[in-house]
Structure formats: structure tokens, C-alpha cells
Design an enzyme around this catalytic site. Structure first.
Site, mmCIF file in Angstrom:
data_model
loop_
_atom_site.group_PDB
_atom_site.id
_atom_site.type_symbol
_atom_site.label_atom_id
_atom_site.label_comp_id
_atom_site.label_asym_id
_atom_site.label_seq_id
_atom_site.Cartn_x
_atom_site.Cartn_y
_atom_site.Cartn_z
ATOM 1 N N ASP A 284 -5.310 -5.083 -0.892
ATOM 2 C CA ASP A 284 -5.969 -4.652 0.301
ATOM 3 C C ASP A 284 -6.617 -5.663 1.092
ATOM 4 O O ASP A 284 -6.786 -5.169 2.293
ATOM 5 C CB ASP A 284 -6.822 -3.264 -0.275
ATOM 6 C CG ASP A 284 -7.584 -2.614 0.920
ATOM 7 O OD1 ASP A 284 -6.836 -2.134 1.903
ATOM 8 O OD2 ASP A 284 -8.436 -2.066 0.537
ATOM 9 N N ASP B 41 -11.111 1.563 -4.609
ATOM 10 C CA ASP B 41 -12.070 0.844 -4.244
ATOM 11 C C ASP B 41 -13.368 0.829 -5.010
ATOM 12 O O ASP B 41 -13.907 1.951 -5.232
ATOM 13 C CB ASP B 41 -12.346 1.197 -2.717
ATOM 14 C CG ASP B 41 -11.071 0.765 -1.693
ATOM 15 O OD1 ASP B 41 -10.922 -0.420 -1.629
ATOM 16 O OD2 ASP B 41 -10.779 1.524 -1.152
ATOM 17 N N HIS C 229 -5.100 2.324 -6.093
ATOM 18 C CA HIS C 229 -5.856 1.383 -5.640
ATOM 19 C C HIS C 229 -7.469 1.793 -5.507
ATOM 20 O O HIS C 229 -7.425 2.771 -4.813
ATOM 21 C CB HIS C 229 -5.499 0.981 -4.289
ATOM 22 C CG HIS C 229 -6.249 -0.049 -3.412
ATOM 23 N ND1 HIS C 229 -6.505 -1.319 -4.073
ATOM 24 C CD2 HIS C 229 -7.138 0.044 -2.494
ATOM 25 C CE1 HIS C 229 -7.489 -1.975 -2.940
ATOM 26 N NE2 HIS C 229 -7.856 -0.999 -2.290
ATOM 27 N N HIS D 4 -14.197 -5.668 -1.875
ATOM 28 C CA HIS D 4 -13.398 -6.000 -0.257
ATOM 29 C C HIS D 4 -14.133 -5.095 0.897
ATOM 30 O O HIS D 4 -13.791 -5.140 1.872
ATOM 31 C CB HIS D 4 -12.110 -6.166 -0.112
ATOM 32 C CG HIS D 4 -11.401 -4.960 -0.858
ATOM 33 N ND1 HIS D 4 -11.074 -5.037 -2.092
ATOM 34 C CD2 HIS D 4 -10.642 -3.815 -0.269
ATOM 35 C CE1 HIS D 4 -10.182 -3.837 -2.362
ATOM 36 N NE2 HIS D 4 -10.025 -3.318 -1.100
#
Lengths: 972, 972
Positions: free
Chosen positions: B176, B54, B52, B421
Site C-alpha cells: 500500500d 492499516d 491489508h 503508512h
């Protein structure tokens, strides 16, 4: 050269590669031929990608291998090797060196044939190069040369078996050990290494060498061996073993990566290149940069990707006139360039102890840290040699016999990791110290089976046999319960010794007979004393009555005190020695050698230095596992007087028990027929309820006019002169008057004047010094309250099994002689301490057909010769090392060449062929062809003082020489 | 289906692969065909290796990419992709999914042809699968659908261009984001995704779903679109997105590796296998296990090596009767198995806001966090759409013209990462927030060149043109210094709007004329007001005199107070609206719609909630970037009364300036001809010297009988009903009476009763709620003193440029209507707020030949139709999206099908062909073939309520429908 050729005719080269193979192709310097091209008109920067993988430290060796318990320290060697092999394949220019064979071995055995093929090719092409190559990177202060040679041999053999000549390391690499022993350098030279690099040396020494450009030198590592036999080119790495600041690209580092995409944020190529160029100033046109550190390269891509870019962008500037050429390289390639430069190098003849990294930061505590582990390691060496010998003498049934499958490999490997510079050094975490001990115990368990099998073969009796592991605390269930038992003694030395045996028993009267049924002089008190003089005797002990007796286990310091009449003068005397005690203090007062008729005043007592808590205004350095720093130069005496608790006088032994405090006591012993005085000290649990860490010493104060001089051995072999507040190679500014004068001793230390030499032989490695004229002090035990900020992260405060705090017990053997006779006493005395007899016990009397005596040697070896190694190499061959155990000039009698006939050594083996090898047993002696270095002095020319072999089978040993042979044998 | 086939005859399929290619081979579900075999008689455990990544959070997107500043967080995406590609090649069974195209794009462009070939093959074989595939994983609470569709399109297009159909993601993956918007689900459905997985939902909701086995469902994400158009299979991942406890083998984890060498310490295979089997209990015979987490797989070997062993040893037990089958898999393969199971799934029609992970931990603060960034992102969207449109309308010279090289890509990518996000959400570190803003500014700088070029083409004038970035603080050097200047207005909406313009000037009298020389109604006070009504007009402003005037820059709160006669009643009125102020308090008191003749009581004021400092006995949760937690349900009023500072009454605008405190002020405005009341609030610097964090709201209190109900939009499109202390799908236990009732608003919120609807249209995303009957509150700004323990590690306390603390300014537009007429007002009002006119200025009067008016459209679009996208796709084609901007049933007039002729849209483009595409523009509409899911209700059957296209060129839009076309065009 060429015993091998003359006697053996190439036998070895036909051996099967998969089974203990010595490479059929002798390719000299194959790796060097694959070195990257350099540019002679430029400054060549050799980037050396490397990882430093401790064989245990904060985690155990297997935890490090697997990457377990990463919450302690992120480190997983399996992944390092996975990753490096992947990355090396991506570009033939990339290089990597690997050092610790204990890890490589673990990894290799889990690899597929495909991977093995790839790795072999990388090795053959010089892209993966083994450096150092021992099982571990041994400690230099606290190891014994015997175990060091073994662990190096273990690692080098694996590399040779696996990769042949291309796997032979050309460079020794001790980047982390905390000080460097001359004997290590000598060993490396004799193993055929072309050079040696390390990272740590005294900060004052380093500053001077930087200034005078003496960071690289020729180390003449023996005063006995003819140069260049023990000459070793030695380089101090410019940056420890780390990369230059700002260029650490490991996953464990936070330095900025090279960001070379102009479209993305923070393009930094120009800045990085400039910074690199600024860092590159050196005297020659070659510099080495260690690109790696502890457990780095777990994700090697990070390193290589950024180094690829560094090389690309720095070298791209050559088109604009830059004279800097960066390349992937290895220490051996760098060394080759230095050699080609044909310069004159400074000569070094002393050693690199003690190591200080700052004014109050002397790494002299670890000389003594974990005294129980240090002893256990030393005893384990004795057991391993015994195991190895019995594997040879007992033949194939040793490893697979009536008692099952046994082996010496497990013990070899356990000893291999125990030599690591955070193992026997005592600088590991507590749980790791336990792991080392567990491995040694497991190793011995495997050996026990082998020994049982072997003794069954040699004695013809398969009766069960037990070993009493806990004789040092007088525990042996068999002897304590049996009415009649027999004891077997195996002496691993190549000569007869007298060895006192104490056994706990439950009878008050024993008849002790030897294998011939002759009575043996023994004494039953709380335990049975015996002494014996043969290599392998079986004793039969019969108790004539069963009487209830007090427990024979020793509970140090808890037994009732016996008050001594203070007026009586205690004098103990045997044939060779007389010892007096002071009637007021209960301390030793003098020692007399009755043979030489010399007496010295000798007082001995116990003291403790108050360990620095770091609250000192000069420095916040604490005492810890590594560092010794007393907060005062004056130690506290534990007791000015000793209470004499028990006195035993018998025909075999005379002993006095001194009680100093609830945690310090001592037994002083004289044995019949012995020339040494034994001091068996018991220290612990060291109390810390007062909030003070304690570093416990014993100090011998004499009237010997030693001035500032004292002498310590190097790894148990050659002795170096020490001088208080002085270093031979630089003008010392002494900042720690105690810690800065401590040196490691591995087997002995002495002080002397014209008439007297007092030599202390010890049972393990310790720290020692002479702070006062005529005085010699030895640190015995340490218990500390603070970590010393060198990474271990724990205060050195060992827990005990029964008490809060570890109790340590050990022996110091004191010999008083004229200086010129000292070696004749201390050399065999120390060798006997290192290789102790192995006792085993059987219930009842031996069976009728049991062979009660056996000697593996046809005859005792000459007194100067030590059988250093006797071990099975493969089905048909054994490895032996014969050692001249005297230094040049130290003994009138023994410091002479001595000759041994290889065919007349063993009683059970026919020697069919012999090939001499390098000390590491990974190269034929005749193929050794080390780089030559010029020191500008005549002494660097080969001297031909050493005697030659009179015939191929008769090999001559010169003082301090070790010769290594592979013998093809047949069991008789 | 088939505009493309009928009109275009396969044109697209002949396009060159290397240049904006749409795959020539339509391979349906290629990846699914490569799914690993499962065992129907066993429990199949799908291990999904994933990372994951970001797109900015604690570090900037490029810092994450390169692995820079690892001391903040160890993360380097370049190495993740390097490593995964290496590891995938080692075993064809291994799988990996990759999600964030912003990162993959960065990596891909640095790869060699060899690596690209390897990666392409891995993709073709389904071993590397793209999941989600947008430029980022967008936030769901604070994003606008327009920008979300754009960022998805950007990412999906890169994948399509690079890998063709095999690169098309089949599954949406929002593991997420902190709550899930219904509009996002609708968008994903329309983009052709077969399913959607996420990780976070309310803890009470999750507990219930675990119990009732409703973790997987069908989400019907639109009340307007005919099912299954907006139906999306949705799964809640069992373990967030982390691996099961004890099975994290990343370098960032400390779980024990599998130690399978029995010769080494701590063999743990049996224990690990047993622990894994214990974890595997689920209702179906397929479970998914997310094997990865944040920035994991930087050293993928650790993961794969241990998962290989896990699979090997767990499956080895099958031979002993185990019924567990572990396999490498992907979300789409897992989804396929669920689909094949042919079960009935529960139906979901609301959304997943707000998200709470515990009783006092509502993630409702980020709805408002960083209000200035949120505005800047929204304005940037407007600018990007303008830039895109002008790139199309201006033709090739737009990107390479008289003002140089311009592009829209930079802005597209900057907007792409801003949707992340932890970007527009406001939950990044401060330095990262700056980076997002910098990227948007850089993007706009590239667009400025494009816009200048394009306007030069369209106007025929290459005169220099400037943009005034700082009009919101009344700074525009050109208008402030020029005696005569012209202004160009570009309106990116497909219809005429009236837009007030305020410019800072230094004269007191201006003649303002339009492109026809006609006078424009304007008013000079401190600045010039204008309003205009055309798409692209050029205004010529002449100042008739130069008079020294006071500075026109606004310094909020610093201007002198004007005392108001408290007896006078302030009433402001224009044609459509009347607003009253309370003479005592200076606050608004009522609002009247003069057209509908309706009046409500309306009081508005500013308050702050005292942010929890975590010292509360119920929970230590603080208010922070993510979490809103007032320490009391009663907010503090900033001032009970407002001081009226200035009053302006003119023919174009009537405005009142209210001063509440040194850090809160407001301008209330009525514009001539407008139906909304504008409240321009200024808040900040929020004071914190009192040690209290503050969450500033404005609250509108009315006599509307809204009871507990209020309404909020979803990503700026469809509106959802909210109810205080209530959730539609579970029995809520409300534990935070304020924070637990906050919902995100992106463009509007309203309250209503039978007669009145008060709608608030906002200029950015914010948090809003209705705590009292008739009340609506909106959070405007937040300044906090503590981190909230969700990782960002900083208190949300934004620095200001000139003050200690950020000043935020924004607008709320209030419309009062009967409920049934509300949409007719708020839909165009909100759309006009999103796509604002772009003003540009030139000194002096336009040159003689300058074309002063231009419209890109042949005619205004029908009122219901919004031109969502107009952007250049490649040399010969443009992408358009036409949107029906009304929901079903919300407008009597507009909630009807509406038809547009594609060939009659543009004034400068001849449309040669048209192909309809999926919403993400990565698939032909006719090829969309999504998995079908059964909910057991009739409603899941396709309804045929929507109108059909009357002809191939005439496309009909049903309420809330968005249709996406690729048009082949020729510039006229």
C-alpha cells in the site's frame, strides 16, 4: 386417541429414516430438557440469538441464499448457516434458533456428511433449535389457510425427515409480518405449537399492553373449535425482533464492541454492563432479548464473542450482589419458564389487524398491493392441489410416465416461498415479484407433466394434451385453430360443481357434447360458454363450419362503444337472481334473490383515493407497497356513469359490459343455475401522468342497515366482525379515517342487517372496508409514485406487458341472502373460487378406448366437508386433510358434526391403515401434549361439546375442524 | 562468519523458549518446504489470500482491532484473525498470510492455549504464513531508517519469540505505501528477506514495465554496500493488492458468488470459470493473484468457500485439456517458483518516488502533511533511543526503581504504529492523528519513569527530576520559578556534541557552572542560552537576583515590531560562518564559510502554492492529505520583505527575528562554535478565510550552478540524485511541473556545483524540490480545503490548540561547504538533529554525593561510527547496532572501513559474548541464506571490496554498513 394404534400397529415407526421418515423415538420436549439453567432468585435475561431471513424481498430467495447482488442488500444465508454452525461448536452454552426452512433446506443439501452429523448433534442437544419451521414465515393478511398449512407442512416435514423429534419446532415465530391473523394462531395451535411470538402490533395497542402488562396473553383463535384446541400462548416481543439499543454486534451494525483489554484504547466493559443493567426492567423474573435481526449472523463470531463477554461481565457482578442473570436461551426455553411461573394470562379473541406503527402509518395498502401476483398465487394453489391429487390418483406413473418426469415438489416449494410475508403480500421489489411468478410458472410446468401422465393413466389415452394458460385473456391456440377438439375438466373439489367455461374459438357454430355424447348447453358469441357438473368429464366440441370471425381476444376498453337507449331499463334475470341497471347511469341499481324474494338497492361504481405524496403537514408518510394513506377521505369517482358496451343474453349466460374509462371496465354476468352475480372488473393501466398515485376501489352501496359493522374472513376461514373506528381491545384514537378502517379479506366480506346479507366472494386477497352505512368497498389495484420508507425502496408502480402500467382483472361474486342462509351460499362459492377446475385440451376426438369419465372419490363428500389435502406422502401412503368448512352456528343445515369413513373415500385406493396427525403432519395426534395456560376464566377449561368418532375408521368433524391423516394405501 | 560460535559456543540456543527465545531449531526455509505443488506444464495461478490491515487510518489502531466505530469504516481485525484461523482448519490446502504484527500481537495475547496451539501448528505447516512481519507496514517517504529498523525488529521479534523459525517472514510486502524508498529495500535485504512485493508505482512506469515485462526485477538498493548485500528481488503486483475484477468475495464486496447448485436460480459456474481463464495471461507459467484487500477476511468463509469452488471448477477443466492450474499459495511460495525458473532479471538502482497514479495525481503532498506530527514522531524516536540506552546503562532498577515501574516497550510500540503508512505520513483522519500523538506521549510517560530511575542509579541521587516538554514554546515551570536549579543533559550520541540550550527563566542574571564548578558561557536575554560538549553533564544554574521580566513565552507574530534602519547592513559572523542580510528586504542575502573562504549569494523567503480545488479543466484532482497539486506553478510570496523584529548579539548566539506576516516568522541564528546557520521558522495558523488552500514553502535561491540537479536522502541515510522533469528508468512525460518534481527528504537535501554545496538538514520529513537553477525549496506546512479522494475523507486542515489552524515550528540547518567536504558536516549534523540531548531538571543544587558526570561509553566512538541501537534484549543481553554513517566516496576522511572493539565499548557493562544477527535481529547472521538472483551483469557477482574483521571481537564497518549484535553482558 389412537386410530394409528388400533388400525396400524406401529407401521410407520418401522419406516426407513432416509426416506420420508417419522422419527422412531418419540422424545417429548427433548429440546426443553436441554434448556439452560435459570436462577429463580434473579432476573433471568434470555438472550435469543436469531437471524431473520426473508424468503425474498429486496432480492430473490436464491440471491439471498447465495449472497448474490449484495449491492442491493448485504445478505447471504449460506454464510449465516456456515458461520453459526461453526460458532455453536465453540461453546456448548451458545444457542441459536433457525426459522426459515426454505433456506435451511438449500443449505443442508450442500453439506458434507461430517457437517450434517455435527448439525444433527447440535440439534439433538438443543443448541440449534428450529423455531416456526415452515418453508417461510408466511404473511398473515394476504394468505389463504390452505397454502399456509401446506407451506408449514413442507418445512416441518423436512425438519422431521432430517432430525426427527428434536427438529420439531415448539414455538411459532412471526416476528416480522405486518399484523396477525386469528386463523394463523388457530393453525399454529392445531399444529401443536406451545406458543407464538411476534414483533409488530398497533402502536396504540402496544402502548396500552406495555402499561397494563398484557404483552403476553392467551389467544383463543377460534369461535368454533373447543378450547384449548385453538388456544395459543402469544407474546409480543419487547423490542420488535431487534436487540436492545446499543447491543447490536452484527457485522451490519455499528454498535461498539465490548473492549475488554485494559491495555488497549477505550476499555468499555463497565459502561456496557451498566447500560445493559439499566435496560433490564420487566415484571416477571424472565425477559427475552432478541439478539439479531434481518440476515444477521453472517459472521456469527461478532455476535457470540461479544455476547460471551456480556454474559461473563454482567454475571460476574453477581458476586457483588447483582441480581441479574444473563444466559443464552431460546424462545421455547423462555416459554417454558413462563409456563412454570403458573401465572394467569389475559385472553385475546379478536385479531391484530390493522397494524399501524404511528398515527398516519397504517399498513393496509399491502392487502391489495400487486393484485395480479395475488391472483396468480391463488390460482397456483388450486393447481398445486390438483397436481397433488392427480399424483395420488394416477399412481407412480404420474411422476414418471409417458410424458416424462413430473413432480409436485417444485410447485410445493414455489408456493412455499410465495406465502412469505414479502411475497404474496406484494411488498417485494419488482424483480423479486417476477421471480416469485417465475417460480410458480416453473412449478406448474413440472406439474403439467405430472398431470398429463396422470390423466393418461386415468383415461387410458396418451394423446397429447395442452393447457391453456391464458384463457383469462381469451388466448388458447388449440381451440382457436382446431376444427374439432376435446376438453378435459378436472374438478379438485370433493363435490360436484357447476362451472362456466369460456373458450376462444374461430367458428360460429359448435356442437358440444359431454362424455356420454349428450349435447351440452353452449353459446357461441365471441367465445363458447359451457357449464358442467361433474368431477372429471371430457367434452367433445365440433365446429360445424368455418367462418371468418372477429378476433376473440379481449382488448379492454378499446372496443367500440355501443350507445344504449337511455330510456330502456336493463333487467337481467335467471332462475335465482335478478339484477337491474339504472337507465341513466348505466350502473347497477338493485339486486333481487328470487328464491328468498328479497331485494336490495345496490349501486356499484369505481373510485380512486389520491395516494399521499408525503407532503402533508401532519405526517410525511406516503402511500406505498405497505402503507395505504389517502390524502383525502373522499375518493374520486372514475365516472359517474357507465357506458354499456355490449349486452349478451343467452340460455347459459347474460352479461353486460360497462365502460367507465379507458382504464376501468366491467362485465356483469349472471349464469344459468347460479346463485351469485359475477362482476368481472378490469382496472389498468392506472394513469399517473397527472402526478397522482391512485388506489382504486369498487364500492357497493346498498340500503342494508349495516351501521358501522362489517365482516371479513381470516385467511379464508372464520369470519371476524369489524366495526368502523373501533377496536375490541382498546379505546381507539382513529387518526386515519379510511386507511385505519381497512382490513384484509382473503375470500369474502359482507355487510348485513336483520333481513339482508350481501356477501362478496373474491378471487384473491384484497383490502376492504365499510365506511358508510350499507356500503362495502374493496380495493382492487394500486399504482403509486413514492416509496413508503419501510425498506422496499421502490414505489409500487407495476409495469405492464403491453401498456405502461399493469392491467389487473378479477372477479367479485355477489350473493344476496338472509343472514342465516348466507354461509350455505358463500362457503361453497368461496371454496369453488379457491379450487377451480383444471381444463386441458386435445385436438380431435378422443381415441376409441379412452375412458371419458372418472371420479377419484367413491362419492361426493358431505356438503360440510372439504377435501383440503390429498397428496402422496411416500410410496405407500398419502396425506389427507378433511375439513369442516362451516363455522359453528353459521348454518342451520351445515354447522353440525359430520362423519366420514376413511376407508370409503377413494375409488382407486384401498386404505390399509390410518394414523391421525397434528395439523402440520409432523407429530402423531396422540403425542400432542401442549403446554397448558391459565386465563383465570372458566372458558379456558376444555369443553366437550364436540362430537366423538363413532369408530376408528369413521371420523367426525366438528364445525371448522380440520383433521389430518396419514393413510397407508394400495392402488386398486 | 561466526563471532557467535567462536566466542559464545551456543549459549543462545539454550535460552528458555517462553522468554525471549531464539528458536533452537534452525530450520531453513521450513515454510518453503510446505509450499503447494505446482504443475510445470501448466500456467500456475497462485491465489494469495490476504488482508491489508492499516495500523490506524480512518480509525485508530485499537478501533480497527476491536471493530469499533464501524460507521466510519467497517473493519475489525480481531474478527479477521478469529475467522481466518477457523477457516484454515477446514482444509489443509488453504493458505493465508498475515502482515501487521501490531494487530497479531493484540490478538494473540487474548487467545486461549488451545487456540495458540492450533495457530502454532498452522504456522509450522505453512498454512498461516507471516509476511513482512514488522509492527506495521511502514511508510517509505516520511520515515527515518532508525525507527523503521526498530519497528521491524519489534514485530519480527514477537514472531520469533512466539513461533521460532517458522514465524520468520521470508518476503517483504509493502502493498500500500505510496512510493518506495531505496533505503527500505536496502533494509529489507539486510534483514534477510528473499524478496519484496509492492502494489503502487508511477502509472507511466507501470505501463512501461507491463510492456517490457519488467514488473519483476532485482533492486540494488545501495551504492555503498557490496552486492548482493543490499540486493532485493522486487515484484510489482499485477493488480495492486486487490483481486481481479469480479473475483472479490469478501463481505465488503458485491461480486457475484459462485452459484453451483443447478437447482437454484442463476447457476453461474461456467461463466465464472470462463471469466477467470480470460484473466489469466502472463509471460511466465506462474502468476500471483492477491485475493483480498483492506480489512478483508472478517468473514473468511465467504472468500474460502468461493475460492474452493473456483479452484475445483477451473482445475476440473484440466481433464478436458485446460492448461490452467489454480492453487492456494503465498508470496514466498510464488517467489520460490520464480527463483527456480532461473531467469535473468532487470536491475533497478534508483527508487520509486514520486508516485503518481495519473497525470495530475502526484502523491507528493504527504511528504509534508501534518508537520507537527512528523516532528513529534522524530523527537519521539530520539526519546526512545535515550530510553533504551538508559534502560541498559541503569540496569534492572531502570524498569523498577525509586520512581516506580517504567518501561521502554510502550514507547517502542507507540513508535511502531507511528511508522505506519497512514501515521507519520500524515494521511490519517484528524482523530487518528491525535491518537498517534497520544500514544507517543503515553510511551514517553512510561519512559520518563524509566529515565528517572536510571538517572537515579547513575547519579546516585533520587532527587525528583522533571522534564520540560514544552521548551519549544519556552515553557518550563521549574526553570521559570526556581531561584536555583540544576539541569541534567543526556546525550544519546556516541560522541561529544555541542548543543545550545534555551531555557525560560525569570531572572536577569544567572551563574551557570558545569559539573566541575567551572563557569559555562551563557547569555540571559528572554531566556538562557548555553552550550555544552559532554555526554552527560549536570549544570547548576543560580540566579543572582529576582527581577520582574516580561513573559518569556513566545507568541509568534504578536510581539511588537522593531523598525530597522533600512540603511544599516546587517552582518552576523562567528568563527566559522558569516551571514548577510539585505538592507532593503530584510531577507538573507549571502552566506560565507570562513573556514573554506567561500561565499554564495543566498536569498530565502516564504511562499505558498494555491492548492487545487479540483475545478481545473484538465483534472478534478484536488490537493489533499496525499496529493500535492498547485493550481499554478508560480507560488505566491507571503511578503517580499521581512521586517526585522529583534536582533540579539552575544558571545554564544547571534540571532535575527524576521517577521513576514501574522502567520509567518523566522529566527535566523548563528551559534558560537557551530558550522551551520539555523533557520527557525514558524508557520501558521495558515489562513483560509480567502477560500484558498495553501501549501507553504520556503525557498533558498542561490548562485550555485546546480542546473536541474538536486539531492535528497532516502529515509535519512543514502542520498539519491534527482533531476528536474526526469526519471532515470523511463522517458518521463511531465504533467505537473511542480508536484511532479517533489521528492521526500527525511534529514537533508542539497544542491551543488563544482565549488559549492549548500546542504539543508531538516528536523523532520518534508517534501522538497529544485525548480530553478540554484534553488532549493522545502514544503513546510499545508492547510487544505478539500479531500483528495484517496479515502481519508477529510480535508487536511489541522486545528490548532489556541488558534484556528495549527501553528508549526521547525528548524532548517544550512551548511555551505565544498562538495567534497559536505558529508563531514551534514552527516554528524543530521545525526545530532535525530538524536537530541535529553534535558531534565531538578530544583536546587545537586545533593552532596551526587555523581555529576557519567559516560556509558568507555570512549567516544570513531567519527564514522554511529551507535544506532543500544537496548536491553533480555535479562542478560543487550542488542546493539553499530552503523557506518558515511556513504562510500562521500568523505575523504570518513568513507573508509572503521573497526570497533565490542568488548571495549561500554563503561558499565562487561561483554561476555557476542553473536552477530541479521539487521532485523531475528536470525543469526551465519544462518542468513538468501535466494540468489541473476541480473545478467557482472556487477551482481559478489565483490570483495569490503574490509574484514581483524578479530572476533573487533568488528569492521564498511561505509553505510550496519552490524547488529546480541551481546551477553554483566553489569559492572
Amino acid at each position: 386417541m389412537g386410530v394409528r394404534q388400533e388400525i396400524d400397529g406401529g407401521y410407520w415407526r418401522r419406516m426407513n429414516k432416509t426416506h420420508y421418515f417419522i422419527s422412531p423415538l418419540i422424545m417429548d420436549n427433548v429440546s426443553l430438557q436441554s434448556c439452560p439453567a435459570t436462577n429463580p432468585s434473579m432476573l433471568n435475561v434470555h438472550l435469543v440469538p436469531h437471524t431473520h431471513d426473508d424468503v425474498g424481498w429486496l432480492k430473490t430467495v436464491d440471491q439471498y441464499y447465495y449472497g448474490d447482488r449484495n449491492y442491493i442488500q448485504h445478505a447471504g444465508v449460506q454464510y449465516i448457516l456456515d458461520s453459526v454452525i461453526d460458532q455453536l461448536q465453540k461453546d456448548p452454552a451458545r444457542r441459536f434458533i433457525y426459522v426459515e426452512t426454505a433456506f435451511f433446506y438449500r443449505w443442508w443439501r450442500q453439506q458434507s456428511q461430517d457437517t450434517r452429523r455435527i448439525v444433527t448433534q447440535l440439534v439433538n442437544e438443543g443448541r440449534l433449535e428450529f423455531i416456526n419451521g415452515g418453508w417461510c414465515m408466511s404473511d398473515e393478511a394476504t394468505t389463504h389457510y390452505s397454502a399456509v398449512i401446506d407451506q408449514m407442512t413442507l418445512g416441518l416435514r423436512f425438519l422431521n425427515d432430517t432430525f426427527g423429534e428434536c427438529g420439531r419446532p415448539l414455538v411459532a415465530w412471526h416476528i416480522d409480518p405486518f399484523g396477525h391473523a386469528r386463523e394463523h394462531a388457530s393453525i399454529f395451535a392445531q399444529m401443536g405449537y406451545d406458543g407464538f411470538f411476534f414483533g409488530r402490533l398497533d402502536y396504540q395497542d402496544k402502548a396500552r399492553r406495555m402499561k397494563t402488562k398484557e404483552m403476553e396473553m392467551l389467544w383463543r383463535a377460534s369461535e368454533s373449535l373447543t378450547p384449548p384446541l385453538a388456544d395459543l400462548f402469544t407474546g409480543v416481543l419487547p423490542n420488535g425482533y431487534n436487540p436492545p439499543e446499543g447491543f447490536c454486534w452484527d457485522q451490519s451494525c455499528n454498535d461498539a464492541p465490548i473492549r475488554d483489554d485494559p491495555d488497549l484504547e477505550d476499555y468499555n466493559v463497565d459502561e456496557i454492563v451498566q447500560r445493559f443493567l439499566n435496560a433490564a426492567f420487566y415484571k416477571t423474573n424472565h425477559i427475552i432479548m432478541t439478539m439479531g435481526s434481518d440476515f444477521q449472523y453472517e459472521n456469527a463470531n461478532l455476535w457470540y464473542k461479544n455476547m460471551d463477554k456480556l454474559i461473563k461481565y454482567v454475571n460476574a457482578l453477581q458476586a457483588k450482589g447483582s441480581k441479574v442473570n444473563v444466559l443464552y436461551s431460546t424462545p421455547s426455553c423462555y416459554l417454558q419458564e413462563l409456563n412454570l411461573a403458573n401465572l394467569t394470562w389475559p385472553l385475546k379473541t379478536d385479531d391484530f389487524f390493522p397494524y399501524a406503527d404511528d398515527a398516519h402509518d397504517f399498513w393496509t395498502g399491502y392487502f391489495t398491493s400487486r393484485p395480479a401476483l395475488k391472483l396468480y398465487e391463488r390460482l397456483s394453489n388450486s393447481r398445486l392441489q390438483t397436481c397433488n391429487q392427480l399424483e395420488v390418483l394416477g399412481g407412480p406413473k404420474s411422476t414418471s410416465g409417458p410424458f416424462g418426469e413430473g413432480d409436485s415438489d417444485t410447485m410445493s416449494k414455489a408456493m412455499g416461498v410465495a406465502q412469505h410475508h414479502d411475497a404474496v403480500s406484494g411488498t417485494e421489489k419488482q424483480h423479486v415479484a417476477y421471480d416469485y411468478a417465475r417460480r410458480l410458472a416453473t412449478g406448474w410446468a413440472h406439474c403439467e407433466v405430472l398431470v398429463r401422465n396422470s390423466l393418461a393413466v386415468l383415461s387410458g389415452s396418451e394423446s397429447p394434451r395442452v393447457f391453456c394458460e391464458n384463457l383469462n385473456i381469451s388466448v388458447c391456440p388449440l381451440t382457436e385453430s382446431s376444427q374439432k377438439f376435446s376438453m378435459n375438466v378436472y374438478n379438485p373439489l370433493g363435490r360436484t360443481v357447476s362451472w362456466p367455461v369460456r373458450l376462444p374459438v374461430n367458428g360460429s357454430l359448435y356442437n358440444v357434447t359431454d362424455s356420454n355424447g349428450k349435447a351440452v348447453d353452449s353459446q357461441v358469441g365471441n367465445y363458447v360458454f359451457m357449464s358442467f357438473k361433474h368431477i372429471c368429464n371430457i367434452y367433445d366440441m365440433k365446429s360445424s363450419s368455418l367462418l371468418p370471425l372477429l378476433s376473440v381476444r379481449w382488448f379492454y376498453g378499446l372496443s367500440p362503444h355501443i350507445s344504449i337507449n337511455s330510456k330502456s331499463i336493463l333487467v337481467y334475470v335467471f332462475k335465482f337472481l335478478k339484477v337491474n341497471f339504472d337507465d341513466t347511469t348505466g350502473l347497477l341499481s338493485s339486486l333481487t334473490n328470487l328464491e328468498t324474494n328479497q331485494t336490495i338497492r345496490l349501486t356499484q361504481n369505481f373510485y380512486w383515493y389520491n395516494a399521499s405524496a408525503g407532503n402533508n403537514k401532519e405526517s410525511h408518510q406516503t402511500s406505498g407497497a405497505y402503507i395505504f394513506r389517502p390524502n383525502s377521505s373522499d375518493p374520486f369517482v372514475i365516472n359517474k356513469t357507465a357506458e354499456i358496451q355490449t349486452v349478451t343474453v343467452s340460455s347459459t349466460v347474460q352479461e353486460v359490459t360497462q365502460w367507465f374509462s379507458p382504464w376501468v371496465s366491467q362485465v356483469v354476468r349472471l349464469y344459468e343455475g347460479h346463485r351469485e352475480l359475477e362482476l368481472e372488473w378490469t382496472v389498468g393501466p392506472v394513469p399517473i401522468a397527472d402526478g397522482l398515485g391512485k388506489e382504486v376501489i369498487t364500492r357497493l352501496d346498498t340500503d342494508i342497515e349495516s351501521s358501522d359493522y362489517f365482516y371479513t374472513d381470516s385467511n379464508g376461514r372464520e369470519v371476524l366482525e369489524r366495526r368502523k373506528d373501533y377496536r375490541p381491545t382498546w379505546d381507539l384514537k382513529q387518526t386515519e379515517p379510511i386507511a385505519g378502517n381497512y382490513y384484509p379479506i382473503n375470500s369474502r366480506a359482507y355487510i348485513k342487517d336483520d333481513k339482508h346479507q350481501l356477501t362478496v366472494v373474491t378471487d384473491r386477497s384484497q383490502g376492504a372496508s365499510s365506511i358508510y352505512n350499507g356500503s362495502l368497498e374493496i380495493m382492487l389495484h394500486r399504482r403509486l409514485l413514492y416509496d413508503d420508507f419501510r425498506g422496499v425502496g421502490e414505489p409500487l408502480s407495476e409495469p405492464g406487458e403491453f401498456f405502461d402500467g399493469l392491467v389487473a382483472r378479477g372477479r367479485l361474486l355477489l350473493a344476496l341472502t338472509p343472514p342465516k342462509m348466507a354461509a350455505d351460499v358463500h362457503r361453497p362459492l368461496a371454496q369453488g373460487m379457491v379450487l377451480q377446475p383444471l381444463l386441458s385440451f386435445q385436438d380431435g376426438t378422443p381415441l376409441a378406448n379412452t375412458k371419458l369419465e372418472f371420479s377419484g372419490l367413491q362419492a361426493a363428500l358431505p356438503p360440510a366437508v372439504h377435501l383440503l389435502t390429498l397428496s402422496q406422502w411416500d410410496k405407500d401412503s398419502v396425506l389427507i386433510r378433511l375439513e369442516h368448512q362451516y363455522q359453528a352456528k353459521e348454518s342451520e343445515t351445515h354447522s353440525q358434526p359430520v362423519t366420514v369413513n376413511l376407508q370409503k373415500l377413494f375409488s382407486t385406493l384401498e386404505v390399509l391403515g390410518a394414523s391421525e396427525m397434528s395439523l402440520g403432519a409432523n407429530q402423531w395426534k396422540e403425542d400432542m401434549n401442549r403446554l397448558q395456560w391459565n386465563t383465570g376464566t372458566k372458558a379456558s377449561l376444555p369443553l366437550s361439546l364436540s362430537a366423538k368418532d363413532p369408530s376408528p375408521w369413521e371420523v367426525t368433524l366438528n364445525p371448522m375442524e380440520i383433521r389430518t391423516f396419514l393413510l397407508r394405501v394400495r392402488q386398486l
